[in-house]
Design a protein around this motif. Structure first.
Motif, short mmCIF file in Angstrom:
data_model
loop_
_atom_site.label_atom_id
_atom_site.label_comp_id
_atom_site.label_asym_id
_atom_site.label_seq_id
_atom_site.Cartn_x
_atom_site.Cartn_y
_atom_site.Cartn_z
N LYS A 47 41.32 38.03 42.94
CA LYS A 47 40.51 37.28 43.91
C LYS A 47 39.73 36.17 43.18
CE LYS A 47 38.03 40.59 45.67
NZ LYS A 47 37.10 41.27 46.59
N GLU A 50 36.94 34.29 45.26
CA GLU A 50 35.63 34.87 45.49
C GLU A 50 34.84 35.04 44.18
OE1 GLU A 50 35.73 38.45 47.76
OE2 GLU A 50 37.20 37.68 49.19
N VAL A 51 35.50 35.56 43.19
CA VAL A 51 34.86 35.79 41.89
C VAL A 51 35.82 35.30 40.82
CG1 VAL A 51 33.83 37.47 40.33
CG2 VAL A 51 33.72 37.85 42.80
N SER A 74 33.49 36.42 34.76
CA SER A 74 33.79 37.49 35.70
C SER A 74 35.07 37.18 36.46
CB SER A 74 32.63 37.68 36.70
OG SER A 74 32.43 36.49 37.45
N GLY A 76 37.48 39.11 39.94
CA GLY A 76 37.45 40.13 40.98
C GLY A 76 38.83 40.55 41.41
N ASP A 78 41.03 42.88 44.50
CA ASP A 78 40.99 43.44 45.85
C ASP A 78 41.40 44.91 45.81
OD1 ASP A 78 41.02 43.93 48.54
OD2 ASP A 78 42.86 42.81 48.96
N GLU A 124 33.18 47.22 37.58
CA GLU A 124 32.32 47.77 38.63
C GLU A 124 33.19 48.00 39.86
OE1 GLU A 124 29.27 44.88 39.10
OE2 GLU A 124 28.15 45.53 37.32
N SER A 126 33.78 49.12 43.66
CA SER A 126 33.16 49.31 44.97
C SER A 126 34.22 49.79 45.96
CB SER A 126 32.53 48.00 45.45
OG SER A 126 33.53 47.01 45.67
N GLY A 129 36.59 46.56 46.35
CA GLY A 129 36.90 45.63 45.29
C GLY A 129 36.49 46.15 43.92
N SER A 131 35.03 44.48 40.25
CA SER A 131 34.53 43.32 39.53
C SER A 131 34.68 43.56 38.04
CB SER A 131 33.05 43.08 39.87
OG SER A 131 32.54 42.00 39.11
N ARG A 133 33.63 42.36 34.42
CA ARG A 133 32.64 41.58 33.69
C ARG A 133 33.17 41.33 32.29
NH1 ARG A 133 27.02 44.65 34.87
NH2 ARG A 133 26.29 43.09 33.39
#
Length: 526
Positions: A47, A50-51, A74, A76, A78, A124, A126, A129, A131, A133
């Motif tokens: 993604k 988005e990120v 960063s 991201g 999906d 990270e 969620s 998604g 993320s 780092r």
């Protein structure tokens, strides 16, 4: 610009390595049977809209000197369907990540181009998604340079080791690089009068007790056992250069602090900033010359700055990145990984008017009129030309007052007495005429590892030429297809504003890549 992502993780239970592959192509991307790797699938989960961003700098944001910073970014993924939940079973911290770009799905896999090579700090997870780092490969150097410590077990006269008493337990073992001056020796066996200086020495030049020179026996022993077993004349010392140790003969009565001038590196040519950093990268960081960094970069830096340096951290814990950056900064040097993840090393210099690419209205992105911004620098003088450079050099690592020195030293060695009372010598380069135009001009002070007054004077003059004239610092946002200029290379600006109509060349000190917007913002200085 479509992207392909290779992400390495290690399974927490089986310890097996696995490369996860993702793309932002709808439906994914498949390599062909003749590709390397062959017949693998990139899942359509990336993604970047988005990120997705990454920053790279030579010294840190808006700076042109100092200790390097670990750059960050960063990305991201999906995970709406939970298909990536298994990633929680893997460790990703410290493992490599490579982001590639490829023109179209129809293009050969081999045509992909590296956009970023980094390491993962953490992921990270969620509900919908993941993320990522990121940290630059400089994170590999952002670890203690000396992981080995003293045991603190030399607690009585029966011990034949040299580990210090309990107060040294867990203290980093001594390291010494180049030719530092007047290093305070560390008492490691008080019963055998064994002192530590560094980890490996080429020579001990002189030893002092309370400022008075102690004569050597001329003996050097290959290991601790032979040093301990040796019969050493009282009032003199022998060495174990391989372990960075000295031992005084039995019956020697020491009056005060023992200090040492020692060298690591057999000749002055092997004690330049470039050569010392080369040894640190190989021996302490475990890097491979020709793969992780380039010998040609070291040779080029040596040609520009053939100056001897000295570095001694004592028992203070310090990171490899800090040590390497501090030594390099002594000669305006820098270290930064390129897009392929290779550590590049060079000297920061003013642009000479040979831009790799010139940015104009076509390349720059006019995002609300901020495609080009004039910025203040993060350097000491905030961009105002300096009228004077003060360069500190030849550090005295054991500063004392005169009453802490023995009478013989005071009478017979006044030059050393003067040296011992201050931490640094200073070289200065000045242009008073700068104050005629720039009323806020002020001196700039730099602390270096240089150990020669002549070298320091030459470096001070170079820095006055660099920072003693008006320079500009721009942030220029360009479309990613034009972002082929690397850090430390030159880029030109040619616009009708800011006096740039005829074009002007700048040094690239930083790049912020925004993958979602398809732009790269360069920091340009010159």
């Amino acid at each position: 610009m479509p992207f392909l992502l290779d992400l390495t993780g290690r399974h927490r239970v089986t310890k097996a390595l696995r490369v996860f592959r993702f793309t932002d192509f709808p439906g994914g991307f498949n390599t062909a049977s003749g590709d390397d790797p062959a017949d693998v699938h990139y899942q359509p989960r990336l993604k970047v809209d988005e990120v997705g961003s990454y920053r790279r700098t030579l010294f840190g944001r808006n700076r042109t000197n100092g200790v390097a910073e670990v750059d960050r970014g960063s990305l991201g993924l999906d995970n709406t369907d939970g298909g990536l939940d298994e990633m929680v079973d893997y460790a990703f911290d410290g493992y490599p990540l490579t982001l590639w770009s490829i023109a179209t799905r129809a293009k050969p896999y081999a045509s992909k181009a590296v956009q970023t090579t980094a390491t993962v700090e953490q992921i990270e997870v969620s509900w919908d998604g993941i993320s990522l780092r990121l940290r630059s490969r400089l994170a590999h150097l952002d670890v203690p340079i000396q992981p080995l410590t003293y045991d603190g077990t030399t607690v009585d006269g029966s011990k034949t080791n040299a580990e210090g008493t309990l107060e040294l337990k867990g203290v980093p073992r001594l390291l010494l690089y180049g030719a530092p001056r007047n290093v305070p020796a560390l008492l490691l066996n008080r019963w055998k009068l064994v002192f530590g200086v560094g980890h490996r020495l080429s020579a001990v030049i002189r030893v002092r007790d309370k400022g008075v020179i102690i004569n050597p026996t001329g003996q050097d022993f290959p290991d601790l056992a032979s040093l301990m077993a040796a019969n050493i004349q009282g009032g003199r010392y022998a060495t174990c250069l391989a372990l960075g140790l000295i031992r005084f003969g039995s019956g020697t009565v020491l009056q005060g602090q023992v200090t040492v001038d020692a060298v690591e590196g057999a000749t002055a040519a092997l004690r330049t900033a470039g050569q010392v950093v080369r040894r640190i990268l190989i021996e302490q960081a475990g890097l491979v010359e020709g793969r992780d960094f380039l010998g040609s970069d070291i040779a080029a830096l040596d040609a520009l700055a053939p100056y001897e340096v000295g570095y001694w951290p004592g028992t203070t814990p310090v990171n490899t990145l800090t040590v390497v950056s501090t030594i390099l900064d002594s000669v305006r040097g820098w270290i930064s990984p390129d897009r392929q993840g290779v550590f590049r090393i060079g000297q920061f210099r003013a642009p000479i008017g040979n831009p790799k690419r010139t940015f104009g209205p076509i390349e720059l992105v006019e995002d609300g009129g901020v495609g080009l911004q004039l910025l203040a620098t993060g350097d000491e003088n905030n961009g105002v030309p300096t009228n004077k450079v003060i360069l500190q050099h030849t550090r005295n690592h054991a500063v004392v007052t005169e009453d802490a020195l023995a009478g013989d030293a005071i009478v017979n060695d006044p030059d050393f007495v003067a040296f011992a009372k201050q931490e640094y010598r200073q070289a200065e380069a000045e242009n008073p005429a700068t104050l005629d135009l720039h009323q806020l001009a002020k001196p700039m002070t730099f602390t270096t590892c240089l150990v020669s007054a002549a070298a320091a004077q030459a470096e001070a003059a170079e820095r006055l030429a660099l920072y003693g004239v008006s320079r500009r610092h721009y942030a220029g946002m360009v479309r990613s297809q034009f972002a082929d200029v690397e850090l430390s290379e030159e880029a030109g600006l040619m616009l009708k504003r800011f006096g740039l109509a005829a074009g002007k060349s700048f040094a690239v000190t930083g790049a912020y890549e925004d993958y979602s917007a398809g732009t790269t913002t360069y920091n340009l200085w010159g």
